[in-house]
Design an enzyme around this catalytic site. Sequence first.
Site, mmCIF file in Angstrom:
data_model
loop_
_atom_site.group_PDB
_atom_site.id
_atom_site.type_symbol
_atom_site.label_atom_id
_atom_site.label_comp_id
_atom_site.label_asym_id
_atom_site.label_seq_id
_atom_site.Cartn_x
_atom_site.Cartn_y
_atom_site.Cartn_z
ATOM 1 C CE LYS A 1 -16.018 37.873 -18.283
ATOM 2 N NZ LYS A 1 -16.293 38.974 -19.223
ATOM 3 N N GLY B 1 -21.602 35.482 -22.427
ATOM 4 C CA GLY B 1 -21.243 34.835 -23.692
ATOM 5 C C GLY B 1 -19.728 34.825 -23.780
ATOM 6 C CG HIS B 2 -17.621 33.620 -21.026
ATOM 7 N ND1 HIS B 2 -17.453 33.146 -19.757
ATOM 8 C CD2 HIS B 2 -18.157 34.864 -20.892
ATOM 9 C CE1 HIS B 2 -17.871 34.059 -18.882
ATOM 10 N NE2 HIS B 2 -18.307 35.103 -19.548
ATOM 11 C CD GLN C 1 -22.590 38.711 -16.105
ATOM 12 O OE1 GLN C 1 -22.547 38.292 -14.970
ATOM 13 N NE2 GLN C 1 -22.981 37.959 -17.109
ATOM 14 C CG ASP D 1 -18.824 41.209 -23.916
ATOM 15 O OD1 ASP D 1 -19.139 40.053 -23.541
ATOM 16 O OD2 ASP D 1 -19.662 42.079 -24.213
HETATM 17 P P1 GDP Z 1 -15.855 37.267 -22.575
HETATM 18 O O1 GDP Z 1 -17.308 37.473 -22.375
HETATM 19 O O2 GDP Z 1 -15.046 38.091 -21.617
HETATM 20 O O3 GDP Z 1 -15.423 35.840 -22.553
HETATM 21 O O4 GDP Z 1 -15.519 37.855 -24.032
HETATM 22 P P2 GDP Z 1 -16.366 37.607 -25.385
HETATM 23 O O5 GDP Z 1 -16.082 36.228 -25.864
HETATM 24 O O6 GDP Z 1 -17.777 37.996 -25.206
HETATM 25 O O7 GDP Z 1 -15.726 38.699 -26.329
HETATM 26 C C1 GDP Z 1 -14.358 38.691 -26.650
HETATM 27 C C2 GDP Z 1 -14.236 38.622 -28.185
HETATM 28 O O8 GDP Z 1 -12.916 38.933 -28.555
HETATM 29 C C3 GDP Z 1 -14.491 37.230 -28.735
HETATM 30 O O9 GDP Z 1 -15.073 37.350 -30.009
HETATM 31 C C4 GDP Z 1 -13.097 36.636 -28.835
HETATM 32 O O10 GDP Z 1 -12.993 35.605 -29.829
HETATM 33 C C5 GDP Z 1 -12.311 37.845 -29.250
HETATM 34 N N1 GDP Z 1 -10.911 37.869 -28.821
HETATM 35 C C6 GDP Z 1 -10.351 37.362 -27.691
HETATM 36 N N2 GDP Z 1 -9.058 37.728 -27.582
HETATM 37 C C7 GDP Z 1 -8.798 38.478 -28.683
HETATM 38 C C8 GDP Z 1 -7.643 39.179 -29.136
HETATM 39 O O11 GDP Z 1 -6.601 39.222 -28.509
HETATM 40 N N3 GDP Z 1 -7.764 39.855 -30.319
HETATM 41 C C9 GDP Z 1 -8.914 39.889 -31.042
HETATM 42 N N4 GDP Z 1 -8.902 40.563 -32.188
HETATM 43 N N5 GDP Z 1 -10.018 39.243 -30.633
HETATM 44 C C10 GDP Z 1 -9.959 38.569 -29.463
HETATM 45 P P1 IMO Z 2 -19.854 38.399 -20.340
HETATM 46 O O1 IMO Z 2 -19.712 37.337 -19.265
HETATM 47 C C1 IMO Z 2 -21.274 42.371 -21.436
HETATM 48 C C2 IMO Z 2 -24.946 43.752 -19.509
HETATM 49 C C3 IMO Z 2 -26.184 43.906 -20.378
HETATM 50 C C4 IMO Z 2 -26.874 45.051 -19.646
HETATM 51 C C5 IMO Z 2 -26.568 44.753 -18.172
HETATM 52 C C6 IMO Z 2 -27.669 44.026 -17.443
HETATM 53 O O2 IMO Z 2 -19.996 37.856 -21.694
HETATM 54 O O3 IMO Z 2 -18.773 39.414 -20.190
HETATM 55 P P2 IMO Z 2 -28.575 41.523 -17.496
HETATM 56 O O4 IMO Z 2 -29.159 40.717 -18.618
HETATM 57 O O5 IMO Z 2 -27.378 40.909 -16.866
HETATM 58 O O6 IMO Z 2 -29.595 41.933 -16.477
HETATM 59 O O7 IMO Z 2 -28.108 42.899 -18.199
HETATM 60 O O8 IMO Z 2 -25.389 43.963 -18.173
HETATM 61 N N1 IMO Z 2 -24.313 42.410 -19.551
HETATM 62 C C7 IMO Z 2 -23.167 42.152 -20.179
HETATM 63 N N2 IMO Z 2 -22.382 42.944 -20.949
HETATM 64 N N3 IMO Z 2 -20.903 41.094 -21.171
HETATM 65 C C8 IMO Z 2 -21.667 40.302 -20.385
HETATM 66 O O9 IMO Z 2 -21.280 39.071 -19.998
HETATM 67 C C9 IMO Z 2 -22.870 40.807 -19.894
HETATM 68 N N4 IMO Z 2 -23.860 40.300 -19.120
HETATM 69 C C10 IMO Z 2 -24.730 41.295 -18.917
HETATM 70 O O10 IMO Z 2 -25.847 44.246 -21.694
HETATM 71 O O11 IMO Z 2 -26.263 46.266 -19.976
HETATM 72 MG MG MG Z 3 -19.009 38.035 -23.475
#
Ligand code: GDP
Ligand code: IMO
Ligand code: MG
Length: 449
Positions: A16, A40-41, A225, A13
């Site tokens: 990316k 979840g991106h 991840q 998270d």
């Molecule tokens: P990923 O899994 O690495 O793609 O990241 P996620 O989408 O799960 O989580 C990143 C969260 O931060 C999302 O809700 C984005 O919309 C939000 N986000 C991304 N860049 C920024 C930023 O620079 N500032 C803030 N406040 N939110 C951001």
């Molecule tokens: P993105 O791509 C954050 C964590 C789960 C758990 C561990 C194992 O959005 O960054 P799994 O279901 O993969 O066997 O769970 O890894 N986990 C993540 N945490 N971002 C993710 O993906 C994750 N994918 C798995 O919460 O601790």
């Molecule tokens: Mg994510």
Amino acid sequence: MPGTCVIGLQWGDEAKGKLVDLLTEEHDIVVRYQGGANAGHTVVFGGQTWKLSLIPSGILRDGVTCVVTGGVVLDPASVIREMDGLESRGVRIGSKLLLSDRAHVVFPWHVTEDRILDGIVAGGEAIGTTGRGIGPCYRDKVGRSLAIRLGDLYRPDFRERVAHVVAAKNRLLGAGVGEAPLDAAAIHAAYAAHAERLRPHVVDTTTFLLDAAEAGKRILFEGAQGSLLDIDHGTFPYVTSSNSSGVGVASGSGVPGRWIERVIGVIKAYSTRVGGGPLPTEQINPIGEHLRERGREYGTVTMRPRRCGWFDAVAARYTARLSGADELAVMLLDVLSGLDEVRICSAYEIDGRRTVDFPSHVDDLKRAVPVYETLPGWTEDLSGVRGYDALPRRAHEYIDRIGALLGRRVSIVSVGPDRAQTILRGAPVPATASPNAWPRPPHTSAANA
Ligand code: GDP
Ligand code: IMO
Ligand code: MG
């Protein structure tokens, strides 16, 4: 071929998805090469928010091919739901999406096993998986005898293959934990229907990518991840079941590492973690609340509140080296605005011994007490800042310190979720990392030096 990788250096998270969407503009192909629907991106632009899970975050741009390779574990129903969701919002998928016939398929028994086994394996504390059947599907892949790959769904013996695996799973799940028996005919029918829907997209992506690399296509690899969740190099057993650090790019995609020219290590300006396992800099206090609320730190996939804490430079330096990051993208910097002071963990004390090396055993990490450097905070709202020089001096100091501790240049800074809220600091420089860049404290023990 200029191959670029976007790799999370923390526990996932790191934003990316936002970065991949941004960089897609200068690439021909975007590749997901490990993980599955546990990812979840998020991508935000034009007032709209998009959540991608299995489909590469490049899908929102035109003129790009999105590839899901054999290193991914693929839940057909999830992909179809995601495709339908995108198409209902006007995204044309057509021939833009390719799925590997080598990808291992997630079946209902994997989801059941995920639910039953989480907690048992970690002996007390649950891993806290996403419940998407990821670990059990990878386990069957490695075990081979009960695995089914996407290409198998189109083979004449698919029905028999499902019957064989279901019989084995019913013995294992029924006898061991009293689960209701799986219905082979119903599962076969559902997956045969999924297979028909996905048929136009299923190809040998390894050959596709090798041809593309040799033809000079620009390929962007989207990590899922984060590196600290890597099955081999992360905080085992509190990890995911794939190589989510940079080491997974070649094995997951089939594209040799020598094609990769640029590795961008993505870090949040602080730390978060979802699920179990140590988070040395965790703040269960108003600081943690500030980060969770301002950063909207709730899981994209499971909606669980994310655990939050200060930036951990010991962990991120380890993963920057492991993943071969040439440069850093510091995301969510805006979230730190309004804190009197900001802290960076620059060493651990473990049993009274100070170290800058990330422990290989999770029990040692659990005992690690962070040693912090404290910097003055800033009050300015950063969300409207568009140029690096326009950031407050104290934000510069914070970024510079992270860059120095990790021995890499910060080339990208993000100050909000929107595509436009991104500051690029000019052309990337080649790898600046030097093993000597890390300022070791003088009292580091010889064993660790
Ligand atoms: P990923 O899994 O690495 O793609 O990241 P996620 O989408 O799960 O989580 C990143 C969260 O931060 C999302 O809700 C984005 O919309 C939000 N986000 C991304 N860049 C920024 C930023 O620079 N500032 C803030 N406040 N939110 C951001
Ligand atoms: P993105 O791509 C954050 C964590 C789960 C758990 C561990 C194992 O959005 O960054 P799994 O279901 O993969 O066997 O769970 O890894 N986990 C993540 N945490 N971002 C993710 O993906 C994750 N994918 C798995 O919460 O601790
Ligand atoms: Mg994510």
